[in-house]
Design a protein around this motif. Structure first.
Motif, PDB file in Angstrom:
ATOM      1  N   VAL A  47       0.857  -1.182   0.000  1.00  0.00           N
ATOM      2  CA  VAL A  47       0.000   0.000   0.000  1.00  0.00           C
ATOM      3  C   VAL A  47       0.898   1.238   0.000  1.00  0.00           C
ATOM      4  O   VAL A  47       1.733   1.405   0.871  1.00  0.00           O
ATOM      5  CB  VAL A  47      -0.933   0.013   1.227  1.00  0.00           C
ATOM      6  CG1 VAL A  47      -1.734   1.296   1.262  1.00  0.00           C
ATOM      7  CG2 VAL A  47      -1.838  -1.202   1.216  1.00  0.00           C
ATOM      8  N   LYS A  48       0.709   2.088  -1.004  1.00  0.00           N
ATOM      9  CA  LYS A  48       1.515   3.299  -1.087  1.00  0.00           C
ATOM     10  C   LYS A  48       0.788   4.414  -0.344  1.00  0.00           C
ATOM     11  O   LYS A  48      -0.344   4.739  -0.669  1.00  0.00           O
ATOM     12  CB  LYS A  48       1.727   3.682  -2.546  1.00  0.00           C
ATOM     13  CG  LYS A  48       2.609   2.690  -3.276  1.00  0.00           C
ATOM     14  CD  LYS A  48       3.052   3.259  -4.589  1.00  0.00           C
ATOM     15  CE  LYS A  48       4.094   2.502  -5.309  1.00  0.00           C
ATOM     16  NZ  LYS A  48       4.179   1.152  -5.323  1.00  0.00           N
ATOM     17  N   PRO A  49       1.434   4.994   0.665  1.00  0.00           N
ATOM     18  CA  PRO A  49       0.766   6.053   1.416  1.00  0.00           C
ATOM     19  C   PRO A  49       0.575   7.299   0.561  1.00  0.00           C
ATOM     20  O   PRO A  49       1.352   7.565  -0.349  1.00  0.00           O
ATOM     21  CB  PRO A  49       1.727   6.326   2.572  1.00  0.00           C
ATOM     22  CG  PRO A  49       3.057   5.867   2.089  1.00  0.00           C
ATOM     23  CD  PRO A  49       2.789   4.749   1.119  1.00  0.00           C
ATOM     24  N   LYS A  50      -0.464   8.037   0.876  1.00  0.00           N
ATOM     25  CA  LYS A  50      -0.713   9.286   0.171  1.00  0.00           C
ATOM     26  C   LYS A  50      -0.202  10.442   1.020  1.00  0.00           C
ATOM     27  O   LYS A  50      -0.185  10.372   2.240  1.00  0.00           O
ATOM     28  CB  LYS A  50      -2.198   9.447  -0.123  1.00  0.00           C
ATOM     29  CG  LYS A  50      -2.673   8.443  -1.151  1.00  0.00           C
ATOM     30  CD  LYS A  50      -4.026   8.787  -1.674  1.00  0.00           C
ATOM     31  CE  LYS A  50      -4.404   7.808  -2.772  1.00  0.00           C
ATOM     32  NZ  LYS A  50      -5.644   8.173  -3.413  1.00  0.00           N
ATOM     33  N   LEU A  51       0.218  11.481   0.336  1.00  0.00           N
ATOM     34  CA  LEU A  51       0.701  12.686   0.995  1.00  0.00           C
ATOM     35  C   LEU A  51      -0.322  13.794   0.805  1.00  0.00           C
ATOM     36  O   LEU A  51      -0.895  13.935  -0.271  1.00  0.00           O
ATOM     37  CB  LEU A  51       2.024  13.149   0.379  1.00  0.00           C
ATOM     38  CG  LEU A  51       3.210  12.208   0.437  1.00  0.00           C
ATOM     39  CD1 LEU A  51       4.379  12.811  -0.334  1.00  0.00           C
ATOM     40  CD2 LEU A  51       3.606  11.940   1.874  1.00  0.00           C
ATOM     41  N   ASN A  52      -0.513  14.580   1.831  1.00  0.00           N
ATOM     42  CA  ASN A  52      -1.299  15.807   1.722  1.00  0.00           C
ATOM     43  C   ASN A  52      -0.303  16.922   1.448  1.00  0.00           C
ATOM     44  O   ASN A  52       0.555  17.212   2.285  1.00  0.00           O
ATOM     45  CB  ASN A  52      -2.059  16.085   3.016  1.00  0.00           C
ATOM     46  CG  ASN A  52      -3.157  15.084   3.237  1.00  0.00           C
ATOM     47  OD1 ASN A  52      -4.042  14.944   2.408  1.00  0.00           O
ATOM     48  ND2 ASN A  52      -3.097  14.371   4.343  1.00  0.00           N
ATOM     49  N   LEU A  53      -0.384  17.524   0.277  1.00  0.00           N
ATOM     50  CA  LEU A  53       0.483  18.648  -0.069  1.00  0.00           C
ATOM     51  C   LEU A  53      -0.348  19.918  -0.041  1.00  0.00           C
ATOM     52  O   LEU A  53      -1.394  20.001  -0.683  1.00  0.00           O
ATOM     53  CB  LEU A  53       1.102  18.443  -1.452  1.00  0.00           C
ATOM     54  CG  LEU A  53       1.991  17.204  -1.601  1.00  0.00           C
ATOM     55  CD1 LEU A  53       2.500  17.103  -3.038  1.00  0.00           C
ATOM     56  CD2 LEU A  53       3.147  17.240  -0.619  1.00  0.00           C
ATOM     57  N   ASN A  54       0.115  20.883   0.733  1.00  0.00           N
ATOM     58  CA  ASN A  54      -0.576  22.166   0.856  1.00  0.00           C
ATOM     59  C   ASN A  54      -0.020  23.112  -0.191  1.00  0.00           C
ATOM     60  O   ASN A  54       1.196  23.230  -0.339  1.00  0.00           O
ATOM     61  CB  ASN A  54      -0.367  22.740   2.258  1.00  0.00           C
ATOM     62  CG  ASN A  54      -0.893  21.799   3.315  1.00  0.00           C
ATOM     63  OD1 ASN A  54      -2.035  21.390   3.270  1.00  0.00           O
ATOM     64  ND2 ASN A  54      -0.039  21.424   4.253  1.00  0.00           N
ATOM     65  N   ILE A  55      -0.906  23.780  -0.896  1.00  0.00           N
ATOM     66  CA  ILE A  55      -0.489  24.738  -1.919  1.00  0.00           C
ATOM     67  C   ILE A  55      -0.985  26.115  -1.514  1.00  0.00           C
ATOM     68  O   ILE A  55      -2.158  26.302  -1.203  1.00  0.00           O
ATOM     69  CB  ILE A  55      -1.016  24.325  -3.304  1.00  0.00           C
ATOM     70  CG1 ILE A  55      -0.441  22.947  -3.642  1.00  0.00           C
ATOM     71  CG2 ILE A  55      -0.648  25.364  -4.354  1.00  0.00           C
ATOM     72  CD1 ILE A  55      -0.925  22.359  -4.923  1.00  0.00           C
ATOM     73  N   ASN A  56      -0.066  27.062  -1.493  1.00  0.00           N
ATOM     74  CA  ASN A  56      -0.345  28.417  -1.046  1.00  0.00           C
ATOM     75  C   ASN A  56      -0.211  29.379  -2.224  1.00  0.00           C
ATOM     76  O   ASN A  56       0.821  29.411  -2.890  1.00  0.00           O
ATOM     77  CB  ASN A  56       0.649  28.805   0.060  1.00  0.00           C
ATOM     78  CG  ASN A  56       0.453  30.214   0.546  1.00  0.00           C
ATOM     79  OD1 ASN A  56      -0.656  30.729   0.593  1.00  0.00           O
ATOM     80  ND2 ASN A  56       1.560  30.851   0.903  1.00  0.00           N
ATOM     81  N   TYR A  57      -1.279  30.145  -2.471  1.00  0.00           N
ATOM     82  CA  TYR A  57      -1.245  31.171  -3.514  1.00  0.00           C
ATOM     83  C   TYR A  57      -1.930  32.417  -2.973  1.00  0.00           C
ATOM     84  O   TYR A  57      -3.141  32.414  -2.744  1.00  0.00           O
ATOM     85  CB  TYR A  57      -1.945  30.698  -4.795  1.00  0.00           C
ATOM     86  CG  TYR A  57      -2.163  31.810  -5.797  1.00  0.00           C
ATOM     87  CD1 TYR A  57      -1.083  32.454  -6.387  1.00  0.00           C
ATOM     88  CD2 TYR A  57      -3.438  32.238  -6.123  1.00  0.00           C
ATOM     89  CE1 TYR A  57      -1.277  33.480  -7.280  1.00  0.00           C
ATOM     90  CE2 TYR A  57      -3.638  33.263  -7.027  1.00  0.00           C
ATOM     91  CZ  TYR A  57      -2.554  33.888  -7.606  1.00  0.00           C
ATOM     92  OH  TYR A  57      -2.744  34.922  -8.485  1.00  0.00           O
TER      93      TYR A  57
END
Length: 97
Positions: free
Chosen positions: A8-18
Motif C-alpha cells: 500500500v503506497k501512502p498518500k501525501l497531503n500537499l498544501n499549496i499556497n497562492y
C-alpha cells in the motif's frame, strides 16, 4: 479485501499556497507534479500553465515527484503567477545630460 501490508503506497497531503489561498491536494508519493499542478490550477480557477510552483525555494518541474524530492506529508508548495515577457526591447537612457 486482504491486508496488502507494505504494498500500500501512502498518500501525501500537499498544501499549496497562492496569495493567502490555501488548498490541499492528496497524492501518491510517486505522482508526477504535472498532475498536482493541473489539480491546483483547476481548484484555484486558473488556466493550465498559469503558475510556477516552488518548494523549499526551488522550482518544481512537471516530471519531478514528491518522493524524488523527499517531500513529507503536509509540506507546503508555493504557487506564483508565471511571468512571461517583461523585457525591454530598446535600450533605456539612464544618464541625464
Amino acid at each position: 479485501m486482504a491486508d496488502e501490508g507494505e504494498d500500500v503506497k501512502p498518500k501525501l497531503n500537499l498544501n499549496i499556497n497562492y496569495e493567502g489561498n490555501h488548498i490541499t491536494v492528496k497524492v501518491k508519493a510517486n505522482t508526477p507534479f504535472r498532475k498536482v499542478f493541473e489539480a491546483a490550477e483547476k481548484r484555484l480557477g486558473k488556466d493550465p500553465g498559469t503558475f510556477k510552483f516552488t518548494w523549499d525555494g526551488e522550482r518544481l518541474q512537471a516530471e519531478d515527484t514528491p518522493a524524488g524530492l523527499g517531500m513529507e506529508d503536509n509540506d507546503t508548495i508555493d504557487a506564483f503567477l508565471e511571468q512571461l515577457g517583461g523585457g525591454c526591447s530598446s535600450p533605456i537612457m539612464t544618464r541625464l545630460a
